[in-house]
Design an enzyme around this catalytic site. Sequence first.
Site, mmCIF file in Angstrom:
data_model
loop_
_atom_site.group_PDB
_atom_site.id
_atom_site.type_symbol
_atom_site.label_atom_id
_atom_site.label_comp_id
_atom_site.label_asym_id
_atom_site.label_seq_id
_atom_site.Cartn_x
_atom_site.Cartn_y
_atom_site.Cartn_z
ATOM 1 C CD GLU A 101 -2.918 0.877 2.457
ATOM 2 O OE1 GLU A 101 -3.336 -0.282 2.669
ATOM 3 O OE2 GLU A 101 -3.253 1.853 3.150
ATOM 4 C CG ASP A 103 -1.662 4.544 2.981
ATOM 5 O OD1 ASP A 103 -2.198 3.948 2.046
ATOM 6 O OD2 ASP A 103 -1.607 4.086 4.139
ATOM 7 C CD GLU A 105 -4.914 7.413 5.945
ATOM 8 O OE1 GLU A 105 -5.997 6.816 6.022
ATOM 9 O OE2 GLU A 105 -4.031 7.334 6.820
ATOM 10 C CB THR A 119 3.055 9.901 3.410
ATOM 11 O OG1 THR A 119 4.241 10.095 4.193
ATOM 12 C CG2 THR A 119 2.640 11.224 2.785
ATOM 13 C CG ASN A 120 2.322 4.094 6.696
ATOM 14 O OD1 ASN A 120 3.485 3.701 6.622
ATOM 15 N ND2 ASN A 120 1.514 3.709 7.676
ATOM 16 C CD GLU A 130 3.087 5.187 11.050
ATOM 17 O OE1 GLU A 130 4.313 5.111 11.325
ATOM 18 O OE2 GLU A 130 2.250 4.378 11.489
ATOM 19 C CD1 TRP A 195 -8.624 7.220 13.935
ATOM 20 C CD2 TRP A 195 -6.827 8.268 13.159
ATOM 21 N NE1 TRP A 195 -8.626 7.080 12.572
ATOM 22 C CE2 TRP A 195 -7.532 7.700 12.071
ATOM 23 C CE3 TRP A 195 -5.648 8.980 12.907
ATOM 24 C CZ2 TRP A 195 -7.098 7.843 10.747
ATOM 25 C CZ3 TRP A 195 -5.219 9.108 11.578
ATOM 26 C CH2 TRP A 195 -5.940 8.541 10.516
ATOM 27 N NE ARG A 273 6.011 3.728 15.307
ATOM 28 C CZ ARG A 273 5.473 4.071 14.149
ATOM 29 N NH1 ARG A 273 5.710 5.288 13.668
ATOM 30 N NH2 ARG A 273 4.727 3.235 13.472
#
Length: 285
Positions: A101, A103, A105, A119-120, A130, A195, A273
Site C-alpha cells: 500500500e 498512502d 491521507e 503518508t505511509n 509514517e 484519532w 518508538r
Amino acid sequence: MAASATKQSLLMLASLLVLIGVATGSFYDNFDITWGAGRANIFETGQLLTCTLDKISGSGFQSKKEYLFGKIDMKIKLVAGNSAGTVTAYYLSSKGEKWDEIDFEFLGNVTGQPYVLHTNVFTGGIGNREMQFYLWFDPTADFHTYTVLWNPLNIIFLVDGIPIRVFKNNEANGVAYPKNQPMKIYSSLWEADDWATQGGKVKIDWTNAPFSASYKSFNDVDCCSRTSIWDWVTCNANSNSWMWTTLNANQLGQLKWVQDDYMIYNYCTDFKRFPQGLPTECNHN
C-alpha cells in the site's frame, strides 16, 4: 468555398477528438463508486467527482484498473472550513493478508488550522512508516495535484510536482519493496474523530455536514496496468522514462526544503518508538 468547407471539416474533427479525449479520460471510464449510497457522484461529463460525508455515512471510489508501477496524478480539493475529525484518503493498495500500500491521507482540522498530510508505505501487510507534513498552501481553497511515482527504484510522493518523500528500494539491505502485487487506486471521505485530529481530542462538528472533497484531472498515462486479474500487466511502451526516474539535484533541494520546513513527524527519527534501533531503511536513505 472548398477551403471554407475543408476548414469546417477540420474544426469538426478537432471537436470530435476533444470529445473522445474527454470520454476516455473521464471518471466514468476509470473509476467505480463503491460505497456511500449516493454520497459520491460524478459531474461535468465525467471530469469531476465528489465524495461527501454526513452523520450516516461517508463515501468512496476505486479504480477499474490495477497498477504495477506508474506515475499517477490526481487533483484534489479538500473539505473546507471546520474539517476536524474527517479524513480524506487517497491511496494505492493490493489485496490479501500481505498487501502492499502507498498512502496519502489528509487529516482535517478546526477552521484556520492546517491539514495534516499523512503518508505511509506498507509492504507484505506491514506499515509503520509514517511521515507527516503540513502544506505550504490552503488545500481547501483550490485543487492541487497529488502524485505517486512508483517504479522499481523508488516511490516518490509529490505535491504540485514537488517531492515531499522518497521510499527507496532497499531490498539489497533486506527491506521488502512493493514490486510484485498490482494495486488499485482507492479514495474515500470518512469519519475518524477517534484519532484524526489532535489524537482524537477534537471531534466532528456535525452542524457543518455534509462535508465534501472534490477530484479532477486524473492522469495515469505513464503506468503499467491491467483491467482484469486474468490479464498481464502492460506498460505504455512510448512513455517509460518514468520507470527509472529518481530525484535530480533540483528535486533533492526541493525535498530538503519541504522536509526541513513542513515535516512534522518522521518515523525514522522516532527513537522512543524504536528503542531497539530504527528500521533498516532509515539508515540507507
